[in-house]
Design a protein around this motif. Structure first.
Motif, PDB file in Angstrom:
ATOM      1  N   SER A 139       0.823  -1.205   0.000  1.00 15.09           N
ATOM      2  CA  SER A 139       0.000   0.000   0.000  1.00 15.09           C
ATOM      3  C   SER A 139       0.860   1.258   0.000  1.00 15.09           C
ATOM      4  O   SER A 139       0.568   2.227  -0.720  1.00 15.09           O
ATOM      5  N   GLU A 140       1.935   1.260   0.796  1.00 14.65           N
ATOM      6  CA  GLU A 140       2.810   2.430   0.850  1.00 14.65           C
ATOM      7  C   GLU A 140       3.561   2.619  -0.471  1.00 14.65           C
ATOM      8  O   GLU A 140       3.726   3.747  -0.947  1.00 14.65           O
ATOM      9  N   LEU A 141       4.021   1.531  -1.068  1.00 14.43           N
ATOM     10  CA  LEU A 141       4.715   1.631  -2.355  1.00 14.43           C
ATOM     11  C   LEU A 141       3.778   2.161  -3.438  1.00 14.43           C
ATOM     12  O   LEU A 141       4.174   2.994  -4.266  1.00 14.43           O
ATOM     13  N   GLN A 142       2.544   1.699  -3.428  1.00 13.38           N
ATOM     14  CA  GLN A 142       1.574   2.188  -4.404  1.00 13.38           C
ATOM     15  C   GLN A 142       1.247   3.654  -4.168  1.00 13.38           C
ATOM     16  O   GLN A 142       1.113   4.436  -5.115  1.00 13.38           O
TER      17      GLN A 142
ATOM     18  N   GLN B  80      10.153  -1.691   6.585  1.00 16.59           N
ATOM     19  CA  GLN B  80      10.126  -0.977   5.311  1.00 16.59           C
ATOM     20  C   GLN B  80       8.893  -0.076   5.215  1.00 16.59           C
ATOM     21  O   GLN B  80       8.974   1.084   4.807  1.00 16.59           O
ATOM     22  N   ALA B  81       7.751  -0.607   5.610  1.00 15.66           N
ATOM     23  CA  ALA B  81       6.524   0.194   5.581  1.00 15.66           C
ATOM     24  C   ALA B  81       6.612   1.367   6.545  1.00 15.66           C
ATOM     25  O   ALA B  81       6.153   2.476   6.237  1.00 15.66           O
ATOM     26  N   ALA B  82       7.234   1.145   7.710  1.00 13.63           N
ATOM     27  CA  ALA B  82       7.342   2.209   8.714  1.00 13.63           C
ATOM     28  C   ALA B  82       8.199   3.359   8.209  1.00 13.63           C
ATOM     29  O   ALA B  82       7.935   4.523   8.524  1.00 13.63           O
ATOM     30  N   PHE B  83       9.241   3.055   7.424  1.00 15.68           N
ATOM     31  CA  PHE B  83      10.092   4.113   6.898  1.00 15.68           C
ATOM     32  C   PHE B  83       9.355   4.970   5.866  1.00 15.68           C
ATOM     33  O   PHE B  83       9.729   6.116   5.622  1.00 15.68           O
ATOM     34  N   LEU B  84       8.324   4.410   5.236  1.00 17.60           N
ATOM     35  CA  LEU B  84       7.616   5.109   4.164  1.00 17.60           C
ATOM     36  C   LEU B  84       6.339   5.806   4.617  1.00 17.60           C
ATOM     37  O   LEU B  84       5.915   6.782   3.994  1.00 17.60           O
ATOM     38  N   GLU B  85       5.733   5.324   5.695  1.00 17.77           N
ATOM     39  CA  GLU B  85       4.380   5.778   6.014  1.00 17.77           C
ATOM     40  C   GLU B  85       4.302   7.250   6.406  1.00 17.77           C
ATOM     41  O   GLU B  85       3.238   7.868   6.272  1.00 17.77           O
ATOM     42  N   ARG B  86       5.407   7.831   6.875  1.00 15.02           N
ATOM     43  CA  ARG B  86       5.386   9.242   7.264  1.00 15.02           C
ATOM     44  C   ARG B  86       5.757  10.177   6.118  1.00 15.02           C
ATOM     45  O   ARG B  86       5.742  11.396   6.284  1.00 15.02           O
ATOM     46  N   LEU B  87       6.115   9.616   4.986  1.00 11.42           N
ATOM     47  CA  LEU B  87       6.549  10.432   3.857  1.00 11.42           C
ATOM     48  C   LEU B  87       5.361  10.873   3.016  1.00 11.42           C
ATOM     49  O   LEU B  87       4.343  10.191   2.945  1.00 11.42           O
ATOM     50  N   GLY B  88       5.520  12.019   2.377  1.00 15.19           N
ATOM     51  CA  GLY B  88       4.474  12.531   1.506  1.00 15.19           C
ATOM     52  C   GLY B  88       4.976  12.733   0.091  1.00 15.19           C
ATOM     53  O   GLY B  88       6.182  12.674  -0.179  1.00 15.19           O
ATOM     54  N   SER B  89       4.052  12.964  -0.813  1.00 11.84           N
ATOM     55  CA  SER B  89       4.388  13.227  -2.208  1.00 11.84           C
ATOM     56  C   SER B  89       4.487  14.727  -2.455  1.00 11.84           C
ATOM     57  O   SER B  89       3.915  15.538  -1.715  1.00 11.84           O
TER      58      SER B  89
END
Length: 231
Positions: free
Chosen positions: A6-9, A156-165
């Motif tokens: 979900s985070e990668l998508q 891996q998901a935790a490193f991405l979940e706080r990031l925005g586009s």
């Protein structure tokens, strides 16, 4: 796996694009969703220092969200810039070229790259794992640039979940800033890095191994990577 997918998508895949292969297309139907910047191994860990300079400049000078940081499994560090709305390929290349000229002109860059390995994935040449990493642990991986074991998907998901586009407005403001910089005078890469203390913001260059482990434990993550200890 569902959370990581979900985070990668959310960040890096086009609408309807499936993550069912080691690499992803950076260009689809003439549009670009993700910009990836490589920092190849250099003497005295300058590749890590350079990445920190650029990541900090993206946020402090251009007002962009914090990028993801990864190791490629042997060759380089990478910064991942997610675009909320895909850009035409020509515009994306122009933006990347302006970033290159402003902040990392001495770093080789492949403007024609159309695919990239999407972490977590095992590097076929080295056997090490490409992975997204906590910015505070990046310096510990400057030699190997990869992990010996597959990273936990939860981490891996935790490193991405706080990031925005990068929103359309943020992109336009950053583009205008870069154009003004190039129009005013020749631009060189920043010489002194900014240092921050939060994983939500700028990169941590001076964290100790104990700081890294304590931070990961606080997030409920048990480190499984191999650190390179400096004596």
């Amino acid at each position: 796996m569902q959370k990581l997918t979900s985070e990668l998508q959310r960040l890096y895949l086009f609408a309807g694009q499936q993550h069912d292969a080691p690499s992803i297309d950076l260009v689809k139907d003439g549009m670009v969703r993700t910009l990836v910047i490589d920092f190849h191994k250099a003497a005295d860990e300058q590749h890590w220092a350079r990445l920190c300079d650029v990541a900090n400049a993206l946020q402090t000078e251009l007002g962009l969200p914090a990028p993801a940081v990864s190791v490629s499994g042997g060759e380089c560090y990478r910064l991942w810039l997610s675009l909320a709305q895909p850009l035409p390929e020509a515009q994306a290349k122009q933006f990347l070229a302006l970033l290159h000229k402003a902040y990392f002109e001495d770093e080789e860059i492949d403007f024609g790259r159309s695919q990239v390995d999407l972490p977590p994935v095992q590097n076929r040449a080295t056997g090490l794992w490409a992975a997204f990493i906590n910015p505070s642990m990046g310096g510990a991986l400057a030699e190997d640039l990869g992990l010996e074991m597959m990273p936990p998907e939860a981490a891996q998901a935790a490193f991405l979940e706080r990031l925005g586009s990068i929103s359309t407005e943020e992109y336009q403001q950053a583009l205008a800033t870069l154009q003004r910089k190039h129009g005013a005078a020749p631009v060189s890469a920043p010489s002194s890095p900014a240092v921050a203390t939060s994983n939500d913001g700028l990169l941590l260059k001076d964290a100790t191994l104990e700081d890294i482990v304590r931070h990961l434990h606080a997030m409920g993550i048990e480190p499984t990577f191999r650190h390179v200890l400096k004596h």
